[in-house]
Design an enzyme around this catalytic site. Structure first.
Site, PDB file in Angstrom:
ATOM      1  N   GLU A 224       8.477  14.535  29.269  1.00 19.13           N
ATOM      2  CA  GLU A 224       7.696  14.233  30.474  1.00 19.13           C
ATOM      3  C   GLU A 224       7.371  12.750  30.468  1.00 19.13           C
ATOM      4  OE1 GLU A 224       4.102  16.356  31.334  1.00 19.13           O
ATOM      5  OE2 GLU A 224       4.869  18.272  30.620  1.00 19.13           O
ATOM      6  N   GLU A 278       1.502  18.507  43.430  1.00 19.36           N
ATOM      7  CA  GLU A 278       0.914  19.843  43.227  1.00 19.36           C
ATOM      8  C   GLU A 278      -0.482  19.908  43.826  1.00 19.36           C
ATOM      9  OE1 GLU A 278       1.836  21.249  39.019  1.00 19.36           O
ATOM     10  OE2 GLU A 278       2.001  19.084  38.876  1.00 19.36           O
ATOM     11  N   LYS A 281      -3.402  21.798  41.823  1.00 21.81           N
ATOM     12  CA  LYS A 281      -3.627  21.522  40.408  1.00 21.81           C
ATOM     13  C   LYS A 281      -5.027  20.943  40.212  1.00 21.81           C
ATOM     14  CE  LYS A 281      -1.267  19.477  36.446  1.00 21.81           C
ATOM     15  NZ  LYS A 281      -0.114  18.634  36.020  1.00 21.81           N
ATOM     16  N   GLU A 287      -3.527  13.849  39.112  1.00 20.03           N
ATOM     17  CA  GLU A 287      -2.815  15.015  38.582  1.00 20.03           C
ATOM     18  C   GLU A 287      -2.019  15.751  39.657  1.00 20.03           C
ATOM     19  OE1 GLU A 287      -2.551  16.528  35.402  1.00 20.03           O
ATOM     20  OE2 GLU A 287      -3.134  14.511  34.826  1.00 20.03           O
TER      21      GLU A 287
END
Length: 355
Positions: A224, A278, A281, A287
């Site tokens: 990642e 997202e 999230k 994030e």
């Protein structure tokens, strides 16, 4: 999932990783030729570790049942299990062994690779890179895991984020150093090696920790990395321009097909996080904004990928419902270097260059 497959093909993404084993996703990838890495979530580690039959049934139900039409090429056993809480730490190795043994009995171990990804929380210190070692409370779990991975030929998988390192150390880190931009860089006083970007330093820190643990020959793959395109008021570095700069320059860095200062002959393999933003999230705004694409299939910023385009002025872009733990949204993007450009591949964890 079918719409996501269409989007991935439009973006020429060839490899995808999901963080779970959603069967609708596995079916959607059937017959597409796209290669898939599935994930065994942390909450499943206890059962799979405790019961070999449970592991065998899991592999049969979620891997064997979809082969060969769905090209499953890897299983990620948990994600960032070690280094923070010990809630699942004691189950990781058992789960890894049971799943591998199940694959081996089914004669699939040569086809499907077993891995697990670690955050930088497993390290006691990471700068200078040569000083990096595993934390004392991690070593008891890490060393037997590394021993097994060395036996079966699995790499050390690291989730490395110059974005986070910069956010936590703005006074000490030059943002240009984090974004692969021209900078004076940093020197390691022990090895005398010079670093012109933070990601290389983070990777070599992992190599140093592996060397200290007795596994210096193990390959490090970044499973990642990425940069947030939007953030809260205290996340000023999370901008679309910085995200575009980081991922564009990362592509240029990977195109050189070279290793790090400490491992110059080991061609760097990096997964980029993530395909989608997202929206559900939890945590800070950043994030929810690591995606290369927005939920409607349009690009978050331009680094050479193409999202869906509407067929008319009145038609809307592809609508994708993105959920916090959806099996389709943390798709890793793998870059595969070819003679005249990139063949992007993905892994919900993210961007890999390999031969």
């Amino acid at each position: 999932p079918d719409d996501v497959v269409t989007l991935l093909r439009a973006a020429k993404i060839k490899n995808v990783r999901i963080y779970d084993f959603d069967q609708s996703v596995l079916k959607a990838f059937s017959g597409t030729g796209l290669e898939l890495v599935v994930g065994l979530p942390n909450e499943n580690l206890r059962d799979v570790s405790a019961n070999a039959d449970h592991a065998m049934n899991w592999v049969k139900d979620n891997v064997l049942a979809y082969l060969p039409d769905t090209h499953i090429r890897g299983i990620a056993i948990g994600n960032e299990v070690l280094g923070s809480s010990d809630e699942f730490s004691g189950f990781l190795l058992g789960a890894v062994k049971n799943v591998y043994n199940a694959l081996d009995k089914l004669k699939l171990s040569h086809l499907v690779q077993i891995t697990t990804a670690h955050s930088q929380a497993v390290f006691a210190d990471s700068f200078p890179p040569s000083s990096c070692v595993f934390k004392d409370n991690v070593v008891q779990y890490m060393k037997p895991l590394l021993e097994f991975f060395s036996q079966i030929g699995s790499p050390f998988c690291l989730n490395a984020y110059p974005f986070l390192a910069y956010m936590y150390n703005k006074d000490q880190i030059d943002i240009n150093y984090a974004l692969f931009l021209p900078t004076k860089g940093a020197d390691d006083p022990k090895t005398k090696l010079h670093y012109d970007n933070l990601l290389d330093a983070q990777i070599d820190a992992a190599y140093a920790a592996l060397e200290d643990a007795g596994y210096g020959k193990m390959e490090v793959i970044v499973t990642e990395t990425g940069w947030a395109s939007h953030g809260d008021e205290n996340e000023a570095a999370a901008t679309a321009n910085n995200a575009r700069t980081y991922n564009y320059n990362l592509r240029k860095r990977l195109a050189k097909m070279k290793g790090t200062p400490l491992r110059p002959k080991s061609v760097l393999k990096v997964y980029v996080f993530a395909i989608f933003n997202e929206n559900l999230k939890p945590g800070p705004t950043s994030e929810r904004n690591f995606g290369l694409f927005k939920p409607d299939g349009s690009i978050s910023y331009d680094i050479g990928f193409h999202g869906f385009k509407s067929s008319s002025a009145d038609s809307s872009l592809l609508s994708l419902k993105v959920q916090g733990n959806s099996s389709i949204q943390l798709v890793w993007l793998l870059l595969h270097n070819i003679n005249n450009g990139y063949c992007t591949t993905a892994c919900v964890v993210k961007m890999v260059i390999e031969h």
